[in-house]
Scaffold this active site. Sequence first.
Site, short mmCIF file in Angstrom:
data_model
loop_
_atom_site.label_atom_id
_atom_site.label_comp_id
_atom_site.label_asym_id
_atom_site.label_seq_id
_atom_site.Cartn_x
_atom_site.Cartn_y
_atom_site.Cartn_z
N ARG A 131 0.46 26.35 67.34
CA ARG A 131 0.62 25.40 68.97
C ARG A 131 -0.01 24.39 69.33
O ARG A 131 0.16 23.09 69.27
CB ARG A 131 1.79 26.26 70.04
CG ARG A 131 2.99 27.16 69.82
CD ARG A 131 2.98 27.58 71.39
NE ARG A 131 3.27 26.91 72.14
CZ ARG A 131 3.57 27.10 73.28
NH1 ARG A 131 3.67 28.28 73.28
NH2 ARG A 131 4.09 26.23 73.63
N TYR A 145 7.40 10.19 76.48
CA TYR A 145 7.49 9.92 77.49
C TYR A 145 6.60 10.25 78.17
O TYR A 145 6.23 11.66 78.17
CB TYR A 145 8.76 10.25 78.33
CG TYR A 145 9.62 11.66 78.31
CD1 TYR A 145 8.76 11.64 79.75
CD2 TYR A 145 10.31 12.01 77.66
CE1 TYR A 145 9.33 13.71 79.66
CE2 TYR A 145 10.52 13.09 77.58
CZ TYR A 145 9.68 14.52 78.79
OH TYR A 145 10.32 15.66 78.99
N PRO A 146 5.77 9.70 78.75
CA PRO A 146 4.27 10.00 80.27
C PRO A 146 5.41 11.06 80.84
O PRO A 146 6.33 10.23 81.65
CB PRO A 146 3.82 9.03 80.09
CG PRO A 146 4.82 7.79 80.48
CD PRO A 146 5.81 8.69 79.33
N LYS A 149 2.94 14.95 87.70
CA LYS A 149 3.51 15.98 89.21
C LYS A 149 3.31 14.82 90.50
O LYS A 149 2.52 14.58 90.81
CB LYS A 149 2.56 17.11 88.86
CG LYS A 149 3.17 17.56 87.84
CD LYS A 149 4.68 18.67 87.99
CE LYS A 149 5.17 19.77 87.21
NZ LYS A 149 4.91 19.29 85.96
N GLN A 185 9.32 20.14 70.93
CA GLN A 185 8.84 20.20 71.73
C GLN A 185 7.06 20.13 71.63
O GLN A 185 6.61 21.71 71.65
CB GLN A 185 8.89 20.94 72.77
CG GLN A 185 7.94 19.33 74.66
CD GLN A 185 8.34 20.48 76.11
OE1 GLN A 185 9.20 20.16 76.82
NE2 GLN A 185 7.48 21.98 76.06
#
Length: 250
Positions: A131, A145-146, A149, A185
């Site tokens: 990973r 996409y960026p 939080k 992802q």
Amino acid sequence: MSQAAETLDGWYSLHLFYAVDWASLRLVPKDERDALVTEFQSFLENTATVRSSKSGDQAIYNITGQKADLLLWFLRPEMKSLNHIENEFNKLRIADFLIPTYSYVSVIELSNYLAGKSDEDPYENPHIKARLYPELPHSDYICFYPMNKRRNETYNWYMLTMEERQKLMYDHGMIGRKYAGKIKQFITGSVGFDDFEWGVTLFSDDVLQFKKIVYEMRFDETTARYGEFGSFFVGHIINTNEFNQFFAIS
């Protein structure tokens, strides 16, 4: 002070987005245009050799819409290698006809929110290594996409306790697992590297899956309360042997 999440960091990442200056390229004689496309092909085929030595990877996609025409995504062990690639790319003749529209600098990242306790060196775990230092899929479609939080007076992710964040991320991850086999992802961390905190890159052979997962996650508390997003880029894979057709002007 809240406890910061620990991260495992892998390859450095550079997303480069370009729009083609078709008006200027149209003025270039066909033989010269073919030559600069061939040079571009050779450059990308050369940079792709890292895949066989497992010292990096890359992906090339034709972006849909007017935000960009091309996405070049490079993964390398060192940040300076990304600088070298970008500098050498800018020296190509085709670069005179590619207008930068966006870029994103980050590093492949795994957090410890869902990790169990272990004395094992995570960097020696085959699953984790795969990973952190991935072989990118050749899926038909990509979505990038960026995101941040949220941190404001009402909702501040960074003021939550570690236990609260772990619970939210567990629920968030359960949604993502429903798309296993449909979406691949990659999360890249960019705090201190770029304008957002993370980049999200999704691969799928079914472009509709991007809409489905992003929409479903809108109802997840982690996203609904704490998620902030930048622009979305979606595109279809393009191979270097398709460049002559892509850049052809009748």
